[in-house]
Design a protein around this motif. Structure first.
Motif, PDB file in Angstrom:
ATOM      1  N   LEU A  58      -8.704  -8.437   1.837  1.00 57.30           N
ATOM      2  CA  LEU A  58     -10.273  -7.266   2.149  1.00 57.30           C
ATOM      3  C   LEU A  58     -10.782  -6.466   2.971  1.00 57.30           C
ATOM      4  O   LEU A  58     -10.798  -7.273   3.735  1.00 57.30           O
ATOM      5  N   GLU A  59     -11.072  -5.367   2.564  1.00 58.44           N
ATOM      6  CA  GLU A  59     -12.214  -5.239   3.919  1.00 58.44           C
ATOM      7  C   GLU A  59     -13.227  -5.921   3.319  1.00 58.44           C
ATOM      8  O   GLU A  59     -14.504  -5.350   3.863  1.00 58.44           O
TER       9      GLU A  59
ATOM     10  N   LEU B  63      -4.616  -1.645  -2.735  1.00 58.29           N
ATOM     11  CA  LEU B  63      -4.302  -1.860  -1.007  1.00 58.29           C
ATOM     12  C   LEU B  63      -4.239  -1.014  -0.525  1.00 58.29           C
ATOM     13  O   LEU B  63      -3.561  -1.125   0.901  1.00 58.29           O
TER      14      LEU B  63
ATOM     15  N   CYS C 169       1.055  -1.542  -0.174  1.00 59.24           N
ATOM     16  CA  CYS C 169      -0.143  -0.021   0.331  1.00 59.24           C
ATOM     17  C   CYS C 169       0.958   1.530  -0.172  1.00 59.24           C
ATOM     18  O   CYS C 169       0.598   2.565  -0.236  1.00 59.24           O
TER      19      CYS C 169
ATOM     20  N   GLN D  42      -3.022  -7.739   2.732  1.00 63.33           N
ATOM     21  CA  GLN D  42      -2.892  -7.874   1.420  1.00 63.33           C
ATOM     22  C   GLN D  42      -4.629  -8.921   1.929  1.00 63.33           C
ATOM     23  O   GLN D  42      -4.656  -9.851   1.808  1.00 63.33           O
TER      24      GLN D  42
ATOM     25  N   LYS E 105      -8.506  -1.897   0.314  1.00 71.65           N
ATOM     26  CA  LYS E 105      -8.937  -2.855   0.614  1.00 71.65           C
ATOM     27  C   LYS E 105     -10.263  -3.277  -0.188  1.00 71.65           C
ATOM     28  O   LYS E 105     -11.169  -3.882   0.439  1.00 71.65           O
TER      29      LYS E 105
END
Length: 319
Positions: A168-169, A187, A149, A166, A190
């Protein structure tokens, strides 16, 4: 038809391309290799830290300060760039420095170029750890950038953050705006975006690069090229599956939790009962052991033929 390129022309074009790449690489120095973020060991307390004008721990001044822009420790006076003239004399220590940067807290030499350009292009101007929110003045370690990021990280949180960057939200790899599979991942946000929703009217895509994120403008990457994973919840509706009676979600979670507590309570009761039974057996065997101990003392004693054994001297057979 265009003219065919000669060998000299090809060599000249290749040379110009290499020089262009070298000039571009000079401007883009890695943050960990920048002189203002170099590793330094204090002369007094022997503690390793980031390059600073004063020690973060004992506030002592270093004998050989390092310039935060050019990285030199001695001014050789090879050019007329020095603000303070010292003809024929090499300057080191405090005679070489000209200022202290307010952002990276490091010395800047008395060269005109370093004094006029470092404060504007200091890479640690807005360096604040994304995890602990500490700046350069709040801790003594070096500053790093995340490989994914590209956010700033302190020396304490760099490995922990990059191990979980790495993720994801979201619970799936679907696009945040539609139900299609997200092929581009940001990133920093997310989040995943499909080919249609990754296009933005605010952030323009540069030629030869990946499209920017429509939310933050950070360059996205292909999801298939990353080791992306989705968010997993240890508490909530994902923890329990469907039971035989049709319970699922939070209901299944509380049922499984209550059943596990009941099993633990049953195990504790069984252990207590077994412990009490063992104590009773030990008490019962204690009286028997006290009687057998006295008999075991004389069991191996052999006194020969005696009256007590039923023999007398006159009853012995004659040879």
């Amino acid at each position: 038809m265009p003219k065919k390129k000669t060998g000299a022309r090809k060599k000249a074009e290749n040379r110009r391309e290499r020089e262009k790449q070298i000039r571009a690489s000079r401007a883009n120095i890695d943050l960990a290799k920048h002189p203002c973020n170099a590793s330094m060991e204090c002369d007094k307390c022997q503690r390793r830290q980031k390059n600073r004008a004063f020690c973060y721990f004992c506030n002592s001044v270093q004998k050989l300060p390092i310039c935060a822009q050019c990285g030199k420790t001695k001014c050789m006076m090879k050019s007329s760039d020095c603000v303070i003239k010292h003809a024929g004399v090499y300057s080191t220590g405090l005679a070489m420095v000209g200022a202290i940067c307010d952002f990276c807290e490091a010395w800047v030499c008395h060269g005109r170029k370093c004094l006029s350009t470092h404060a504007c292009i200091c890479p640690l101007a807005d360096a604040e750890c994304i995890e602990c929110e500490r700046s350069v003045w709040d801790h003594g370690g070096r500053i790093f950038a995340c490989s994914f990021c590209h956010n700033f990280l302190c020396e304490d949180d760099q490995f922990e953050h990059q191990a979980s960057c790495q993720v994801l939200e979201a619970e799936t790899f679907k696009c945040v705006s539609c139900n299609r599979l997200g092929q581009h991942s940001c990133l920093r946000c997310k989040a995943c975006f499909c080919d249609d929703h990754v296009r933005s009217k605010v952030f323009k895509q540069e030629k030869g690069k990946e499209p920017p994120c429509p939310k933050c403008g950070h360059e996205t990457q292909q999801t298939k090229d990353l080791s992306m994973s989705t968010r997993s919840l240890k508490f909530g509706r994902q923890t329990g599956g469907e039971d035989g009676d049709g319970a699922s979600g939070y209901d299944a979670y509380w049922k499984s939790l209550s059943s596990s507590k009941a099993e633990d309570a049953g195990d504790r009761e069984d252990e207590c009962d077994a412990y009490e039974d063992d104590d009773e057996d030990d008490n019962d065997e204690g009286g028997k052991d006290s009687d057998t101990e006295t008999t075991d003392v004389f069991s191996n004693l052999n006194l020969g033929r005696t009256y007590a054994s039923g023999y007398a001297h006159y009853e012995e057979p004659e040879d």
